[in-house]
Design a protein around this motif. Structure first.
Motif, PDB file in Angstrom:
ATOM      1  N   LEU A 150      -7.414  -2.717  -7.462  1.00 31.04           N
ATOM      2  CA  LEU A 150      -7.341  -4.178  -7.540  1.00 31.04           C
ATOM      3  C   LEU A 150      -7.746  -4.796  -6.208  1.00 31.04           C
ATOM      4  N   LEU A 151      -7.282  -4.178  -5.128  1.00 31.76           N
ATOM      5  CA  LEU A 151      -7.668  -4.634  -3.798  1.00 31.76           C
ATOM      6  C   LEU A 151      -9.183  -4.584  -3.648  1.00 31.76           C
ATOM      7  N   GLY A 152      -9.761  -3.445  -4.054  1.00 28.67           N
ATOM      8  CA  GLY A 152     -11.209  -3.287  -3.982  1.00 28.67           C
ATOM      9  C   GLY A 152     -11.922  -4.372  -4.771  1.00 28.67           C
ATOM     10  N   LEU A 153     -11.425  -4.617  -5.977  1.00 30.28           N
ATOM     11  CA  LEU A 153     -12.044  -5.616  -6.831  1.00 30.28           C
ATOM     12  C   LEU A 153     -11.968  -7.000  -6.188  1.00 30.28           C
ATOM     13  N   ALA A 154     -10.806  -7.302  -5.611  1.00 26.65           N
ATOM     14  CA  ALA A 154     -10.630  -8.605  -4.976  1.00 26.65           C
ATOM     15  C   ALA A 154     -11.636  -8.781  -3.839  1.00 26.65           C
ATOM     16  N   ILE A 155     -11.746  -7.744  -2.980  1.00 27.06           N
ATOM     17  CA  ILE A 155     -12.701  -7.814  -1.862  1.00 27.06           C
ATOM     18  C   ILE A 155     -14.112  -8.040  -2.395  1.00 27.06           C
ATOM     19  N   LEU A 156     -14.434  -7.261  -3.436  1.00 29.40           N
ATOM     20  CA  LEU A 156     -15.783  -7.316  -3.985  1.00 29.40           C
ATOM     21  C   LEU A 156     -16.096  -8.708  -4.511  1.00 29.40           C
ATOM     22  N   ILE A 157     -15.126  -9.283  -5.217  1.00 30.78           N
ATOM     23  CA  ILE A 157     -15.360 -10.616  -5.790  1.00 30.78           C
ATOM     24  C   ILE A 157     -15.618 -11.625  -4.672  1.00 30.78           C
ATOM     25  N   TRP A 161     -15.705  -8.792  21.869  1.00 29.45           N
ATOM     26  CA  TRP A 161     -15.096  -7.987  20.809  1.00 29.45           C
ATOM     27  C   TRP A 161     -15.373  -8.537  19.418  1.00 29.45           C
ATOM     28  N   TRP A 162     -15.401  -9.867  19.266  1.00 31.04           N
ATOM     29  CA  TRP A 162     -15.518 -10.431  17.920  1.00 31.04           C
ATOM     30  C   TRP A 162     -16.840 -10.075  17.254  1.00 31.04           C
ATOM     31  N   TYR A 163     -17.880  -9.951  18.063  1.00 34.15           N
ATOM     32  CA  TYR A 163     -19.220  -9.739  17.500  1.00 34.15           C
ATOM     33  C   TYR A 163     -19.258  -8.423  16.709  1.00 34.15           C
ATOM     34  N   SER A 164     -19.062  -7.315  17.418  1.00 30.50           N
ATOM     35  CA  SER A 164     -19.089  -6.013  16.756  1.00 30.50           C
ATOM     36  C   SER A 164     -17.993  -5.903  15.700  1.00 30.50           C
ATOM     37  N   THR A 165     -16.808  -6.379  16.040  1.00 29.94           N
ATOM     38  CA  THR A 165     -15.669  -6.175  15.153  1.00 29.94           C
ATOM     39  C   THR A 165     -15.885  -6.813  13.792  1.00 29.94           C
ATOM     40  N   PHE A 166     -16.270  -8.084  13.772  1.00 31.16           N
ATOM     41  CA  PHE A 166     -16.361  -8.773  12.490  1.00 31.16           C
ATOM     42  C   PHE A 166     -17.522  -8.270  11.658  1.00 31.16           C
ATOM     43  N   VAL A 167     -18.653  -7.977  12.319  1.00 30.30           N
ATOM     44  CA  VAL A 167     -19.784  -7.457  11.552  1.00 30.30           C
ATOM     45  C   VAL A 167     -19.431  -6.078  10.993  1.00 30.30           C
ATOM     46  N   GLY A 168     -18.872  -5.233  11.853  1.00 27.57           N
ATOM     47  CA  GLY A 168     -18.475  -3.899  11.398  1.00 27.57           C
ATOM     48  C   GLY A 168     -17.448  -3.982  10.287  1.00 27.57           C
ATOM     49  N   LEU A 169     -16.526  -4.922  10.421  1.00 24.59           N
ATOM     50  CA  LEU A 169     -15.488  -5.105   9.413  1.00 24.59           C
ATOM     51  C   LEU A 169     -16.091  -5.502   8.066  1.00 24.59           C
ATOM     52  N   ALA A 170     -17.113  -6.348   8.127  1.00 26.96           N
ATOM     53  CA  ALA A 170     -17.761  -6.772   6.881  1.00 26.96           C
ATOM     54  C   ALA A 170     -18.367  -5.570   6.169  1.00 26.96           C
ATOM     55  N   ILE A 171     -19.094  -4.731   6.927  1.00 32.02           N
ATOM     56  CA  ILE A 171     -19.676  -3.533   6.324  1.00 32.02           C
ATOM     57  C   ILE A 171     -18.563  -2.669   5.740  1.00 32.02           C
ATOM     58  N   PHE A 172     -17.538  -2.444   6.544  1.00 34.00           N
ATOM     59  CA  PHE A 172     -16.433  -1.592   6.124  1.00 34.00           C
ATOM     60  C   PHE A 172     -15.811  -2.111   4.832  1.00 34.00           C
ATOM     61  N   LEU A 173     -15.554  -3.409   4.757  1.00 34.70           N
ATOM     62  CA  LEU A 173     -14.858  -3.960   3.597  1.00 34.70           C
ATOM     63  C   LEU A 173     -15.689  -3.822   2.319  1.00 34.70           C
ATOM     64  N   VAL A 174     -16.976  -4.121   2.410  1.00 33.63           N
ATOM     65  CA  VAL A 174     -17.803  -4.018   1.205  1.00 33.63           C
ATOM     66  C   VAL A 174     -17.864  -2.576   0.727  1.00 33.63           C
ATOM     67  N   LEU A 176     -15.800  -0.208   1.400  1.00 32.44           N
ATOM     68  CA  LEU A 176     -14.462   0.159   0.961  1.00 32.44           C
ATOM     69  C   LEU A 176     -14.212  -0.313  -0.464  1.00 32.44           C
ATOM     70  N   ALA A 177     -14.630  -1.537  -0.767  1.00 36.74           N
ATOM     71  CA  ALA A 177     -14.398  -2.086  -2.100  1.00 36.74           C
ATOM     72  C   ALA A 177     -15.027  -1.192  -3.161  1.00 36.74           C
ATOM     73  N   PHE A 178     -16.301  -0.826  -2.950  1.00 41.23           N
ATOM     74  CA  PHE A 178     -16.960   0.030  -3.932  1.00 41.23           C
ATOM     75  C   PHE A 178     -16.279   1.386  -4.024  1.00 41.23           C
ATOM     76  N   ASN A 179     -15.901   1.928  -2.889  1.00 39.28           N
ATOM     77  CA  ASN A 179     -15.280   3.243  -2.898  1.00 39.28           C
ATOM     78  C   ASN A 179     -13.907   3.223  -3.568  1.00 39.28           C
ATOM     79  N   LEU A 180     -13.152   2.167  -3.329  1.00 35.69           N
ATOM     80  CA  LEU A 180     -11.823   2.092  -3.952  1.00 35.69           C
ATOM     81  C   LEU A 180     -11.951   2.029  -5.469  1.00 35.69           C
ATOM     82  N   ILE A 181     -12.879   1.220  -5.935  1.00 42.09           N
ATOM     83  CA  ILE A 181     -13.052   1.103  -7.383  1.00 42.09           C
ATOM     84  C   ILE A 181     -13.560   2.425  -7.952  1.00 42.09           C
TER      85      ILE A 181
END
Lengths: 318, 318, 356
Positions: A43-50, A280-293, A295-300
């Motif tokens: 569900l978490l994955g789906l929420a991120i994906l949406i 820190w914000w530059y790398s962190t947020f971009v990397g986080l975006a990649i990670f989250l997307v 992650l969403a596919f992998n969780l589902i």
């Protein structure tokens, strides 16, 4: 795939087959929802994906809704006061080296990332599955040829193959997609092939043969649907992998031009700014975006695999 | 072992698998538990060992062994008890032995878990046991993997593992169902020999009344999770009280009824999720009365040692 | 794949046939890899002769470079030259470094192998217990947590993580030495003879504990970065298999005989459950040979990944070809070894022939 095959009575059967395909897709989505619903992580994955899909949709079709323009090279002479600022109320995620709003950049990048992931799998999946099913059903010389060629491609490490191809083609998102698709298809062929071999030994296929059903019908009605499950799960996760590898390709400079709102390109820009801790914000947020997307596919995909394909078919060659 | 008493009054959550099952097994006694597949015999056995799956819940009742309450023991205490005091022979030896360890490794591991002996001594014990249960060439068997042995041999290995640490109570769950018919009698004879030799109490679970007649001193007849009748074997066969027992006995092939069709029981086993109210057998019972569907019969003593749960014997009339 | 059957007298004969078939297939596959890579690499619109002869080459020098590299021959002829060399163990000469490719690879392979071994060791040591624990606690929060960690580990961009690690632990906190495989100062003060090429092992053999500590300190970050993916993979596979195996009858049997839970989980069940994890680790080994290239680059780890990376960027096709072939060879060999280990773990599997 089923729709495109020639049919005996073009009108009637086509409609009925199309109806069945639509029905199968709806059933499939419903089935996915039934599994995902019970699993908090899925569900978490789906929420991120949406969230990302909505963001990508807005960025692609309604770009004026995004508060800051993020394309291009930004203002020719950015106000130094705006460059590489940490998160604030005006720029929630801070700004980049040209004073552009990072949130808007990441927002536009979402569309590109999803496009790369979906197109890569969308191209390699049907090709791979088709080859695998044909090999598994035809047997003999056809099977040997298809599977040995598949083995050859499988012997390439995915990333290296993608790099070699991307380096061969002109740089850009299109090159990335082609490079990834070429590296991905053999996995589906291998998977579909072993599934077909498994399925065709099942009693219901044997009884279809005994009943004298035509070959094509057996493939379409009996073998294909049963072979698709694990390949589909694999494909779900591969969208994530494709996004990940594409980001790596962009990062090393084989992707689109600098300045494009591509996550890999942005990470490279952040990297070349030097101190991670200062900016820190530059790398962190971009990397986080990649990670989250991803992650969403992998969780589902993980949840689906647990529910549908607990055997975790191994990826292997030869 | 003096006075072994086992009492169940269990009721499972949604699927009411066991309904106030009550019986005792005396020292050195062979108690048979008969009933159709799925009536709760195996679950009863697993409850004694506290090996129920995690979704099972004991709602009422207790299980006493040598005067001690088993249901309130800690997991560690149960672990010490299993194998040494209470042991079990399973229905399907092929899947009940670990396929990737040699049987010698498995049996010596049991011995060494419970007793402070070295590997050599444990192996000697295993070889003795293998000889005792009639396995040819015990040293070779020791080094074999389960799949290299025949079903009969696997069950003999199983029996020797169960007896390796001299338990007081042996639960035998359909020990002959999975082996060839020709071997069944041998396995049964072996079990009975060992029962006398070790002065074992045996809880023999079976659906075969013939086996009960040959081996058990007392017997309990189970139907849909409830005990219908408990009696000394002789009494049960001479004077079956419960209508279900009567039908069961009628369904046995008899030498004097040659040429006639075997009797069967009309209807089918009820669902345990939504069991019939009152007496669970009433929908199939030929003597069913109105109150059978509302009142649950208690397991009452009809004659010394012979107890039955049926309203017919509670003096209830229409 | 492998066929389940009772062990029989012909097992060794079948095994020999299996090996021969697999070896033939491997050669065929490698040949295919060479063909594909060769033509792919030659499609690249680059100027190898210019690269070879240098920036300030005269037309004469360029022409002789073209001749030396057989660039004027038609592609199939060039391929013939290459294949002839290959059979004699000659992978050609790197256009970029002017060294024989085989020597270059031989130089750099130990560094990569050391890095991968360390990361896979981490994967096994962390991933297997994590997977067992999650499987035993199925459906409860430790399971969800380990699942999240495992899936999360698989989803992290390794090159991003490497950068973050490097900048935080080295650049800001100075907890770990900067990139590379060793500290230059120590290398001069406490020189080390090359025996295996693994700095950790070489330093241990020579009793050089300072260098050993230095090697470990340099190894931690890249190995950890690389390990995240296999850790997640192994944990997930072990977990899924554990869930399945724990429902098997023989686990109930072991419990019925009073074997302690830990023994049942980590020995009885795990041995049944571990097969796919072994496969995963094995395949990761070959995969990470180049999967490591970004991480090697960021940590300046002078291994084959960095070599491949630089070769691709400079269109050094003999080097690209060489690395690809070596990596593919690893793939094939690792696959075979994985199958052998599997048959050893599960006595029911008798290797008879490659996948039908």
């Amino acid at each position: 795939m089923a729709v495109e095959s020639p049919v005996r009575e073009p009108g009637g059967e086509f409609v009925s087959v199309a109806g069945k395909v639509i029905r199968a897709v709806v059933d499939g989505l419903h089935g996915i929802w039934r599994i995902v619903r019970r699993d908090p992580l899925a569900l978490l994955g789906l929420a991120i994906l949406i969230v990302f899909i909505v963001a990508a949709f807005i960025a692609t079709f309604l770009p004026f809704l995004v508060p800051y323009s993020a394309q291009g090279l930004g203002a020719p002479n950015p106000n130094p006061a705006d460059v590489l600022r940490p998160p604030s109320t005006t720029h929630l995620l801070g700004t980049d080296e040209f004073g552009r709003d990072l949130l808007a950049r990441i927002w536009f990048g979402a569309g590109l990332a999803l496009e790369v992931g979906v197109l890569t799998v969308g191209i390699s999946f049907p090709i791979g599955i088709l080859l695998g099913v044909v090999a598994g059903y035809m047997r003999g010389v056809v099977e040997e040829v298809i599977m040995r060629v598949t083995d050859m491609f499988l012997a390439f490490p995915t990333v290296l193959l993608a790099i070699v191809i991307a380096a061969t083609l002109n740089r850009g998102t299109g090159a990335e997609i082609i490079a990834l698709a070429v590296s991905f298809w053999p996995w589906y062929t291998r998977l579909a092939h072993s599934q077909v071999q498994h399925v065709r030994a099942q009693p219901f296929v044997e009884s279809a043969v005994v009943l004298g059903l035509p070959r094509r019908r057996i493939i379409l009605r009996h073998i294909l649907p049963n072979s698709l499950t694990s390949a589909t799960i694999q494909a779900t996760m591969d969208i994530g992998s494709a996004i990940l590898i594409a980001a790596a390709l962009s990062w090393i400079g084989l992707g689109p031009q600098p300045g494009t709102a591509d996550w890999g390109v942005m990470l490279q820009a952040a990297y070349s700014e030097g101190s991670y801790v200062t900016f820190w914000w530059y790398s962190t947020f971009v990397g986080l975006a990649i990670f989250l997307v991803v992650l969403a596919f992998n969780l589902i995909g993980d949840s689906l695999r647990d529910a549908l394909d607990p055997k975790l078919r191994r990826r292997r060659m030869i | 072992m003096r006075d072994l008493s086992l009492e169940f009054e269990t009721e499972f959550g949604t699927a009411k698998v066991l309904d106030r099952v009550t019986f005792t097994i005396g020292e050195g006694e062979v108690f048979g538990l008969v009933g159709e597949t799925g009536c709760g015999k195996t679950v009863t056995a697993l409850t004694v060992l506290r090996l129920l799956p995690s979704n099972a819940k004991i709602t009422t009742g207790n299980v006493k062994f040598l005067g001690e309450e088993l249901l309130s023991k800690t997991d560690a205490e149960m672990e010490r008890l299993r194998g040494t005091k209470i042991s079990m022979v399973f229905q399907d030896p092929a899947t009940s032995l670990n396929p990737v360890f040699s049987v010698g490794e498995q049996i010596t591991r049991v011995v060494r878990t419970h007793e402070d002996v070295d590997k050599r001594a444990a192996e000697t014990r295993a070889v003795e046991l293998f000889k005792r249960v009639g396995l040819p060439d015990p040293e070779t068997v020791l080094r074999s993997y389960p799949h290299e042995l025949s079903g009969g041999m696997q069950q003999r290995v199983m029996i020797s593992m169960a007896l390796a640490c001299r338990p007081k109570l042996l639960i035998a769950d359909e020990p002959t169902t999975a082996v060839d018919v020709t071997i069944q009698a041998q396995i049964l004879d072996l079990l009975m020999e060992l029962q006398r030799e070790f002065r074992l109490s045996v809880l023999l679970i079976t659906h075969n009344l013939g086996i009960v007649a040959e081996t058990c001193q007392r017997v309990g007849v189970m139907y849909a999770g409830a005990l219908g009748e408990v009696a000394p074997t002789k009494d049960l066969f001479r004077e079956p009280l419960h209508p279900y027992t009567q039908r069961l006995l009628k369904s046995l092939p008899r030498p004097d009824a040659r040429g006639q069709p075997l009797a069967s029981i009309p209807g089918s086993v009820p669902s345990l999720i939504d069991p019939p109210t009152g007496c669970r057998y009433h929908p199939r019972c030929e003597f069913a009365m109105k109150s059978c569907s509302t009142r649950r019969p208690a397991l009452l003593e009809h004659s010394p040692g012979h107890r039955v749960a049926c309203l017919l014997y509670e003096g209830v009339t229409e | 794949m492998a066929k389940r059957s009772r062990r029989g007298g012909t097992a060794s004969g079948a095994f020999a046939r299996f090996l021969i078939r697999r070896a033939l297939l491997a050669v065929l596959v490698l040949l295919g890899v060479v063909v594909i890579t060769f033509f792919l690499a030659r499609v690249v619109p680059a100027n190898p002769a210019g690269l070879w002869a240098g920036v300030h080459a005269t037309p004469q020098e360029l022409a002789s470079a073209r001749a030396e590299l057989h660039l004027d021959d038609p592609l199939p002829v060039q391929f013939g030259y290459y294949l002839t060399g290959l059979v004699q163990g000659d992978l050609g000469v790197s256009i970029r470094t002017h060294n024989p490719v085989l020597d270059d690879i031989g130089d750099k392979l130990p560094a990569t192998l050391e890095l991968i071994s360390a990361s896979l060791l981490l994967a096994v040591v962390v991933g297997i217990p994590l997977g067992v624990y999650a499987g035993v606690k199925k459906g409860r929060w430790p399971d969800h947590l380990t699942r999240f960690l495992a899936v999360g580990g698989v989803s992290l961009p390794s090159f991003w993580l490497a950068v973050v690690f490097e900048m935080v632990f080295v650049g800001e906190l100075h907890w770990l030495p900067s990139s590379g495989r060793f500290s230059d100062v120590l290398n001069i003060q406490y020189p080390l003879k090359t025996i295996t090429g693994f700095l950790t092992i070489d330093s241990l053999i020579q009793g050089n504990l300072i260098r050993f500590g230095d090697a470990i300190a340099h190894l931690i970050l890249p190995a950890l970065t690389l390990a995240l993916y296999p850790i997640g993979l192994v944990a997930r596979m072990v977990r899924t298999m554990m869930v399945e195996v724990l429902g098997e009858n023989y686990v109930r049997t072991a419990k019925a005989y009073g074997l302690p839970g830990r023994l049942i989980h980590y020995r009885y069940a795990l041995k049944n459950a571990i097969s796919p994890a072994i496969v995963a680790v094995g395949l990761s080994f070959a995969y990470e040979l180049t999967g490591a290239f970004l991480v090697e680059n960021i940590f300046a780890w002078n291994g084959i990944g960095q070599y491949a990376f630089n070769s691709v960027l400079s269109f050094d096709y003999p080097a690209i070809l060489g690395t690809t072939i070596i990596v593919a060879m690893f793939y094939v060999i690792v696959n075979l070894v994985v199958d052998l280990i599997q048959s050893f773990l599960d006595p029911r599997i008798v290797l008879t022939k490659a996948e039908a």
